[in-house]
Design a protein around this motif. Structure first.
Motif, PDB file in Angstrom:
ATOM      1  N   UNK A  36      -5.688  -8.449 -12.368  1.00 52.91           N
ATOM      2  CA  UNK A  36      -6.390  -9.381 -11.490  1.00 52.91           C
ATOM      3  C   UNK A  36      -5.656  -9.404 -10.156  1.00 52.91           C
ATOM      4  N   UNK A  37      -6.280  -8.800  -9.151  1.00 55.06           N
ATOM      5  CA  UNK A  37      -5.673  -8.716  -7.818  1.00 55.06           C
ATOM      6  C   UNK A  37      -6.257  -9.749  -6.859  1.00 55.06           C
ATOM      7  N   UNK A  38      -7.013 -10.708  -7.372  1.00 54.74           N
ATOM      8  CA  UNK A  38      -7.682 -11.666  -6.486  1.00 54.74           C
ATOM      9  C   UNK A  38      -6.689 -12.478  -5.651  1.00 54.74           C
ATOM     10  N   UNK A  39      -5.481 -12.711  -6.153  1.00 55.58           N
ATOM     11  CA  UNK A  39      -4.500 -13.475  -5.363  1.00 55.58           C
ATOM     12  C   UNK A  39      -3.967 -12.666  -4.179  1.00 55.58           C
ATOM     13  N   UNK A  40      -4.269 -11.364  -4.139  1.00 49.42           N
ATOM     14  CA  UNK A  40      -3.831 -10.532  -3.015  1.00 49.42           C
ATOM     15  C   UNK A  40      -4.843 -10.502  -1.871  1.00 49.42           C
ATOM     16  N   UNK A  41      -6.005 -11.120  -2.071  1.00 52.19           N
ATOM     17  CA  UNK A  41      -6.984 -11.214  -0.985  1.00 52.19           C
ATOM     18  C   UNK A  41      -6.381 -12.117   0.077  1.00 52.19           C
ATOM     19  N   UNK A  42      -6.207 -11.587   1.280  1.00 57.33           N
ATOM     20  CA  UNK A  42      -5.526 -12.340   2.331  1.00 57.33           C
ATOM     21  C   UNK A  42      -6.391 -13.506   2.812  1.00 57.33           C
ATOM     22  N   UNK A  43      -5.874 -14.733   2.730  1.00 62.28           N
ATOM     23  CA  UNK A  43      -6.636 -15.880   3.238  1.00 62.28           C
ATOM     24  C   UNK A  43      -6.819 -15.817   4.755  1.00 62.28           C
ATOM     25  N   UNK A  44      -5.968 -15.073   5.436  1.00 62.62           N
ATOM     26  CA  UNK A  44      -6.084 -14.923   6.895  1.00 62.62           C
ATOM     27  C   UNK A  44      -7.205 -13.946   7.266  1.00 62.62           C
ATOM     28  N   UNK A  45      -7.772 -13.263   6.275  1.00 61.35           N
ATOM     29  CA  UNK A  45      -8.863 -12.313   6.545  1.00 61.35           C
ATOM     30  C   UNK A  45      -8.433 -10.865   6.455  1.00 61.35           C
ATOM     31  N   UNK A  46      -7.118 -10.600   6.565  1.00 61.69           N
ATOM     32  CA  UNK A  46      -6.584  -9.240   6.466  1.00 61.69           C
ATOM     33  C   UNK A  46      -5.071  -9.280   6.570  1.00 61.69           C
ATOM     34  N   UNK A  47      -4.459  -8.199   6.102  1.00 63.80           N
ATOM     35  CA  UNK A  47      -3.043  -7.940   6.353  1.00 63.80           C
ATOM     36  C   UNK A  47      -2.997  -7.098   7.630  1.00 63.80           C
ATOM     37  N   UNK A  48      -2.096  -7.430   8.518  1.00 63.88           N
ATOM     38  CA  UNK A  48      -1.950  -6.669   9.760  1.00 63.88           C
ATOM     39  C   UNK A  48      -0.530  -6.122   9.807  1.00 63.88           C
ATOM     40  N   UNK A  49      -0.423  -4.807   9.993  1.00 62.34           N
ATOM     41  CA  UNK A  49       0.900  -4.203  10.093  1.00 62.34           C
ATOM     42  C   UNK A  49       0.817  -2.988  11.012  1.00 62.34           C
ATOM     43  N   UNK A  50       1.915  -2.719  11.682  1.00 60.57           N
ATOM     44  CA  UNK A  50       1.998  -1.559  12.575  1.00 60.57           C
ATOM     45  C   UNK A  50       2.982  -0.566  11.994  1.00 60.57           C
ATOM     46  N   UNK A  51       2.676   0.677  12.204  1.00 57.94           N
ATOM     47  CA  UNK A  51       3.522   1.727  11.668  1.00 57.94           C
ATOM     48  C   UNK A  51       3.520   2.904  12.627  1.00 57.94           C
ATOM     49  N   UNK A  52       4.692   3.501  12.827  1.00 61.81           N
ATOM     50  CA  UNK A  52       4.781   4.690  13.653  1.00 61.81           C
ATOM     51  C   UNK A  52       4.464   5.891  12.769  1.00 61.81           C
TER      52      UNK A  52
END
Length: 182
Positions: A36-52
């Motif tokens: 059950x991955x439902x707790x990983x749904x971001x309440x902010x609407x998304x995960x934001x990350x930057x990567x080189x």
């Protein structure tokens, strides 16, 4: 020949997998596990990350061959499309990659997705299809690997990471380490 076909059909039917991407759950009856991955749904609407990452021929995001490095900002939601896409993104998607010059690509639509066991039996993957069109025959796709991490103190996941693009099939791979995949 009929016996052979019956054997193949019987083999396929004995391995049952139940998945519901909307509820963010996956049951693998062969392994005897329900995820059950439902707790990983971001309440902010998304995960934001930057990567080189390495950019080859502009925006192919292939980290295997060095051309030039570019900082890409990724927006990723688990089991859902991002409701308000980042600026410059026009395609529907659950994963977006945005370059510093504002180019955006969708790496998959959560409404066209499926859960599968990870090939290394260390969790589950969520495959999403129908991202940004490449040409009249193919679209980008993305796979999120939920990988077991027993060391996590709580059930939350580490921040997602971009791994690479399989350029031949226009598929981006992302990884999330979480105890929920154990």
């Amino acid at each position: 020949m009929l016996k052979f076909c019956s054997l193949i059909i019987l083999s396929v039917l004995t391995y049952k997998v139940y998945a519901d991407v909307k509820s963010c759950t996956f049951t693998d009856t062969k392994a005897g596990k329900t995820y059950d991955f439902s707790s990983l749904i971001s309440p902010a609407g998304y995960y934001k990350f930057s990567q080189q990452i390495w950019s080859v021929n502009g925006f192919s995001l292939d980290s295997l061959v060095a051309d030039t490095q570019v900082n890409v900002t990724f927006y990723l939601q688990v089991c859902r499309n991002i409701v308000i896409p980042p600026t410059g993104c026009t395609d529907v998607g659950a994963i977006y990659a945005v370059t510093p010059d504002g180019k955006c690509q969708s790496w998959g639509n959560a409404n066209v997705s499926v859960f599968d066991p990870n090939p290394y039996q260390d969790g589950v993957n969520l495959k999403m299809y129908h991202g940004t069109a490449i040409d009249h025959l193919s679209n980008n796709a993305g796979t999120i690997y939920f990988v077991c991490n027993q060391d996590k103190k709580n059930m939350r996941a580490d921040m997602p990471t971009f791994e690479h693009v399989k350029a031949a099939i226009n598929q981006a791979h992302f990884k999330i380490f979480t105890k929920l995949a154990c």
